[in-house]
Design a protein around this motif. Structure first.
Motif, PDB file in Angstrom:
ATOM      1  N   LEU A   1     -33.221  53.195  26.302  1.00  0.00           N
ATOM      2  CA  LEU A   1     -34.396  53.334  27.159  1.00  0.00           C
ATOM      3  C   LEU A   1     -35.565  53.997  26.427  1.00  0.00           C
ATOM      4  CD1 LEU A   1     -32.643  54.453  30.464  1.00  0.00           C
ATOM      5  CD2 LEU A   1     -33.778  52.275  30.047  1.00  0.00           C
ATOM      6  N   LEU A   2     -35.261  54.790  25.423  1.00  0.00           N
ATOM      7  CA  LEU A   2     -36.310  55.453  24.648  1.00  0.00           C
ATOM      8  C   LEU A   2     -36.865  54.585  23.523  1.00  0.00           C
ATOM      9  CD1 LEU A   2     -34.828  59.062  24.316  1.00  0.00           C
ATOM     10  CD2 LEU A   2     -36.754  58.358  25.751  1.00  0.00           C
ATOM     11  N   MET A   3     -36.164  53.515  23.188  1.00  0.00           N
ATOM     12  CA  MET A   3     -36.582  52.692  22.051  1.00  0.00           C
ATOM     13  C   MET A   3     -37.956  52.043  22.230  1.00  0.00           C
ATOM     14  SD  MET A   3     -34.535  53.095  19.649  1.00  0.00           S
ATOM     15  CE  MET A   3     -35.156  51.785  18.590  1.00  0.00           C
ATOM     16  N   PRO A   4     -38.333  51.544  23.430  1.00  0.00           N
ATOM     17  CA  PRO A   4     -39.687  50.960  23.550  1.00  0.00           C
ATOM     18  C   PRO A   4     -40.785  51.930  23.152  1.00  0.00           C
ATOM     19  CG  PRO A   4     -38.356  50.351  25.442  1.00  0.00           C
ATOM     20  CD  PRO A   4     -37.541  51.327  24.664  1.00  0.00           C
ATOM     21  N   ARG A   5     -40.596  53.214  23.436  1.00  0.00           N
ATOM     22  CA  ARG A   5     -41.590  54.206  23.031  1.00  0.00           C
ATOM     23  C   ARG A   5     -41.671  54.292  21.505  1.00  0.00           C
ATOM     24  NH1 ARG A   5     -43.781  58.751  25.639  1.00  0.00           N
ATOM     25  NH2 ARG A   5     -45.382  59.612  24.269  1.00  0.00           N
ATOM     26  N   LEU A   6     -40.526  54.265  20.846  1.00  0.00           N
ATOM     27  CA  LEU A   6     -40.509  54.322  19.379  1.00  0.00           C
ATOM     28  C   LEU A   6     -41.077  53.041  18.784  1.00  0.00           C
ATOM     29  CD1 LEU A   6     -36.952  55.907  18.890  1.00  0.00           C
ATOM     30  CD2 LEU A   6     -39.166  57.068  18.911  1.00  0.00           C
ATOM     31  N   TRP A   7     -40.771  51.897  19.382  1.00  0.00           N
ATOM     32  CA  TRP A   7     -41.287  50.619  18.875  1.00  0.00           C
ATOM     33  C   TRP A   7     -42.808  50.549  19.009  1.00  0.00           C
ATOM     34  CZ3 TRP A   7     -36.983  47.651  21.893  1.00  0.00           C
ATOM     35  CH2 TRP A   7     -35.808  47.660  21.132  1.00  0.00           C
ATOM     36  N   SER A   8     -43.356  51.169  20.055  1.00  0.00           N
ATOM     37  CA  SER A   8     -44.808  51.137  20.234  1.00  0.00           C
ATOM     38  C   SER A   8     -45.515  51.841  19.082  1.00  0.00           C
ATOM     39  CB  SER A   8     -45.197  51.783  21.566  1.00  0.00           C
ATOM     40  OG  SER A   8     -44.864  53.165  21.567  1.00  0.00           O
ATOM     41  N   TYR A   9     -44.940  52.936  18.591  1.00  0.00           N
ATOM     42  CA  TYR A   9     -45.526  53.612  17.430  1.00  0.00           C
ATOM     43  C   TYR A   9     -45.377  52.770  16.169  1.00  0.00           C
ATOM     44  CZ  TYR A   9     -45.787  57.839  20.276  1.00  0.00           C
ATOM     45  OH  TYR A   9     -46.078  58.760  21.255  1.00  0.00           O
TER      46      TYR A   9
ATOM     47  N   PHE B   1     -33.243  58.740  34.585  1.00  0.00           N
ATOM     48  CA  PHE B   1     -33.897  60.048  34.735  1.00  0.00           C
ATOM     49  C   PHE B   1     -33.849  60.840  33.428  1.00  0.00           C
ATOM     50  CE2 PHE B   1     -33.145  64.582  35.220  1.00  0.00           C
ATOM     51  CZ  PHE B   1     -34.327  64.984  35.808  1.00  0.00           C
ATOM     52  N   LEU B   2     -32.705  60.862  32.769  1.00  0.00           N
ATOM     53  CA  LEU B   2     -32.561  61.637  31.545  1.00  0.00           C
ATOM     54  C   LEU B   2     -33.511  61.138  30.460  1.00  0.00           C
ATOM     55  CD1 LEU B   2     -31.052  63.964  30.252  1.00  0.00           C
ATOM     56  CD2 LEU B   2     -29.277  62.347  29.511  1.00  0.00           C
ATOM     57  N   ALA B   3     -33.624  59.816  30.322  1.00  0.00           N
ATOM     58  CA  ALA B   3     -34.538  59.254  29.321  1.00  0.00           C
ATOM     59  C   ALA B   3     -35.982  59.605  29.650  1.00  0.00           C
ATOM     60  CB  ALA B   3     -34.356  57.740  29.241  1.00  0.00           C
ATOM     61  N   ARG B   4     -36.350  59.473  30.918  1.00  0.00           N
ATOM     62  CA  ARG B   4     -37.718  59.791  31.312  1.00  0.00           C
ATOM     63  C   ARG B   4     -38.009  61.290  31.183  1.00  0.00           C
ATOM     64  NH1 ARG B   4     -41.441  55.577  32.389  1.00  0.00           N
ATOM     65  NH2 ARG B   4     -40.149  53.756  32.013  1.00  0.00           N
ATOM     66  N   TRP B   5     -37.004  62.125  31.452  1.00  0.00           N
ATOM     67  CA  TRP B   5     -37.203  63.562  31.321  1.00  0.00           C
ATOM     68  C   TRP B   5     -37.417  63.956  29.857  1.00  0.00           C
ATOM     69  CZ3 TRP B   5     -33.886  67.279  28.991  1.00  0.00           C
ATOM     70  CH2 TRP B   5     -34.320  68.597  29.142  1.00  0.00           C
ATOM     71  N   ILE B   6     -36.670  63.361  28.960  1.00  0.00           N
ATOM     72  CA  ILE B   6     -36.851  63.630  27.527  1.00  0.00           C
ATOM     73  C   ILE B   6     -38.263  63.233  27.098  1.00  0.00           C
ATOM     74  CG2 ILE B   6     -36.119  62.989  25.205  1.00  0.00           C
ATOM     75  CD1 ILE B   6     -33.281  62.685  26.299  1.00  0.00           C
ATOM     76  N   GLU B   7     -38.698  62.052  27.538  1.00  0.00           N
ATOM     77  CA  GLU B   7     -40.044  61.584  27.201  1.00  0.00           C
ATOM     78  C   GLU B   7     -41.108  62.492  27.795  1.00  0.00           C
ATOM     79  OE1 GLU B   7     -42.554  57.375  27.541  1.00  0.00           O
ATOM     80  OE2 GLU B   7     -40.414  57.473  28.033  1.00  0.00           O
TER      81      GLU B   7
END
Length: 565
Positions: free
Chosen positions: A7-15, A114-120
């Protein structure tokens, strides 16, 4: 944990993909510009704290006590900022992001989402506080000649402080989401958070922390030392963090490790409690967030009728745009708390002038009063720039995806921009003039300085508003969920820089003539013909600069918007 990483990978791919996009070069320029400005702020914070701490070290007997008191106040400020930022970021990431409907349709449990969004959310709300807290701790380490253990302890203390603040924010948002839809939560939380921020700001200023360096303000030495040594509550995590950093600064390793273990154990416990609450309440709150929220304070139709009557001098289409602009401002309830915050800051701004110890200054009072009045023109202009960056620069971007309606309307782009200019010009001009007149009355300046200040602000305000509207049209952001985020873009930064240069040039052009007139009045001598010619030229250049600041940005913005498809 694999689901969370996915779930966090799209954020990393955007960078990663940003480096190979077609506008990669412009992004590089923007990052370099942002980095240069950020570095200047970073260095400025370090220099200020280094000089203050060096001064404290020169104070015999209680210099260390003053430094520790300052450190305690800084940590409380950082923690408060983290909580406020965490509330707004958690609300957006957990309930209001556009992609949440797609994410919740995936074969992933709500707790993992929730956990992924909380980390972000934790990263987004904490990184700036972490970056700009480093020069503070670096200055402490250098001044107190601390060893490597101090820097390691600081790093290990900042991380749990961010986790604790983020966890508390997420828990608070989730509990309120069970009662109110997220659309109304945003308004309620912004009101509450800004209200608390204003209360803290007013309390902090009324306490007048500058008295800590003035023992004469206390009735006895014992009362003075008690005011310095007052510690925080042992139940607050900021107290544990402060005690741990102070122990590491003094070389008490065992005490520092004890406080470090205490902070990390509390952060881990709070994270566990947060995930348990999320498993029981998060999806229910998210389901409520999908309902249509009502306005917190419904408006009245009479308001639009009165606005239309006041704008009757405009043509029909131009008046319609003006009325629309006013309606959008009052209907966007996220704007109101910021207006209240601005009012509180203005009160504090005026209060600072009312408590200036002019009678104890070694300089002549009449000279100091008028000097502060002249410098206050620049300070009030910078305050105006900050307000324009928040309200005026995003004015064009607020049209959003409906900008095609503006293009299709029987109104020229020039008229569209000038309507926005006058809608914001009138209230900002009144606010700036009230600010200048009030501060000059408090300073008891001469009639010449009063007239000069009023006239200068009258000429500067339209330039700043025009640059806000014009550059907002050159760098519009019609795709953002929140148009106010346009302030943090390259165009917003360019607007702030150009306004700073513009204000600085006007002040510099007026400084020489004002000094000559003021000194001639004090010594009772006449101004020579050559000085009159020089003063006329300087004031004329300042006026010409203000005219250019109005005309040029508006024309450039008009041409840019006319090419927008």
């Amino acid at each position: 944990m694999h689901d969370v990483i996915t779930l966090l990978m799209p954020r990393l791919w955007s960078y990663k993909n940003g480096e190979i996009s077609k506008d990669a070069e412009s992004r590089t320029v923007r990052w370099l510009l942002f980095g240069a400005v950020g570095l200047l702020f970073w260095i400025g914070i370090f220099v200020v704290f280094f000089r203050v701490l060096t001064y404290f070290q020169g104070v015999d007997s209680f210099g260390d006590i003053l430094a520790h008191k300052l450190l305690s106040m800084v940590l409380i400020t950082f923690f408060t900022l983290l909580v406020f930022s965490g509330i707004i970021t958690s609300l957006s990431k957990l309930y209001l992001s556009r992609d949440l409907i797609l994410v919740h349709a995936m074969p992933v449990s709500a707790s993992r989402i929730f956990l992924a969004r909380w980390i972000e959310s934790s990263l987004d709300s904490s990184w700036m506080v972490i970056v700009y807290s480093l020069p503070v701790f670096l200055s402490y380490g250098i001044v107190f000649q601390a060893g490597p253990f101090f820097y390691l302890a600081v790093g290990m203390m900042i991380l749990p402080m961010c986790l604790i603040a983020s966890s508390l924010s997420a828990v608070l948002v989730m509990l309120v989401a069970l009662v109110l839809p997220a659309g109304r939560i945003r308004t309620v939380f912004i009101f509450l958070s800004l209200f608390l921020f204003v209360i803290l700001l007013l309390a902090f200023r009324v306490m007048r922390p500058e008295q800590l360096t003035n023992p004469d303000a206390f009735s006895s030495v014992l009362q003075y030392f008690r005011s310095l040594e007052t510690g925080g509550s042992p139940w607050l995590p900021t107290t544990w963090i402060f005690e741990g950093i102070r122990a590491a600064l003094s070389g008490f390793y065992r005490a520092a490790l004890f406080d470090l273990a205490l902070v990390w154990s509390f952060a881990a416990t709070l994270a566990f409690v947060m995930t348990w609450i999320a498993g029981a309440t998060y999806f229910t709150g998210f389901s409520k967030a999908q309902t249509t929220s009502e306005r917190l304070l419904p408006g009245r139709s009479e308001r639009s009728k009165s606005a239309a009557w006041l704008l009757h001098i405009l043509s029909g289409p131009a008046r319609a745009f003006a009325v629309k602009e006013i309606k959008v401002f009052f209907r966007d309830q996220t704007q109101w708390p910021q207006v209240f915050l601005i009012a509180a800051l203005i009160v504090i701004y005026l209060y600072n002038f009312s408590v200036l110890p002019l009678d104890r200054s070694p300089m002549k009072t009449v000279y100091l009063q008028n000097l502060l009045s002249f410098l206050n023109m620049g300070l009030a202009s910078f305050v105006l720039t900050a307000l324009a960056a928040r309200f005026v620069f995003p004015a064009v971007s607020t049209e959003g995806a409906a900008f095609w309606i503006v293009r299709a309307a029987p109104v020229q782009i020039r008229t569209f921009l000038w309507v926005k200019f006058f809608i914001y010009y009138v209230p900002l001009l009144l606010l700036s003039e009230i600010l200048i007149v009030a501060t000059n009355i408090l300073l008891q300046v001469t009639d010449f300085m009063m007239a000069l200040s009023v006239a200068t602000i009258f000429c500067i305000v339209p330039g700043i508003v025009a640059m806000g509207v014009g550059l907002g049209a050159v760098y519009p952001d019609f795709q953002s969920e929140n148009p106010a985020q346009a302030v943090t873009s390259f165009g917003g930064l360019l607007f702030m820089i150009l306004c700073t240069v513009f204000i600085g040039l006007v002040i510099v052009l007026e400084a020489g003539p004002v000094y000559q007139i003021f000194m001639a009045g004090i010594h009772g001598r006449a101004v020579s013909v050559g000085q009159w010619a020089w003063m006329t030229l300087s004031f004329s250049l300042a006026l010409l600069l203000c005219v250019v600041a109005v005309v040029l940005p508006m024309r450039i913005g008009e041409r840019r918007l006319e090419k927008w498809v």
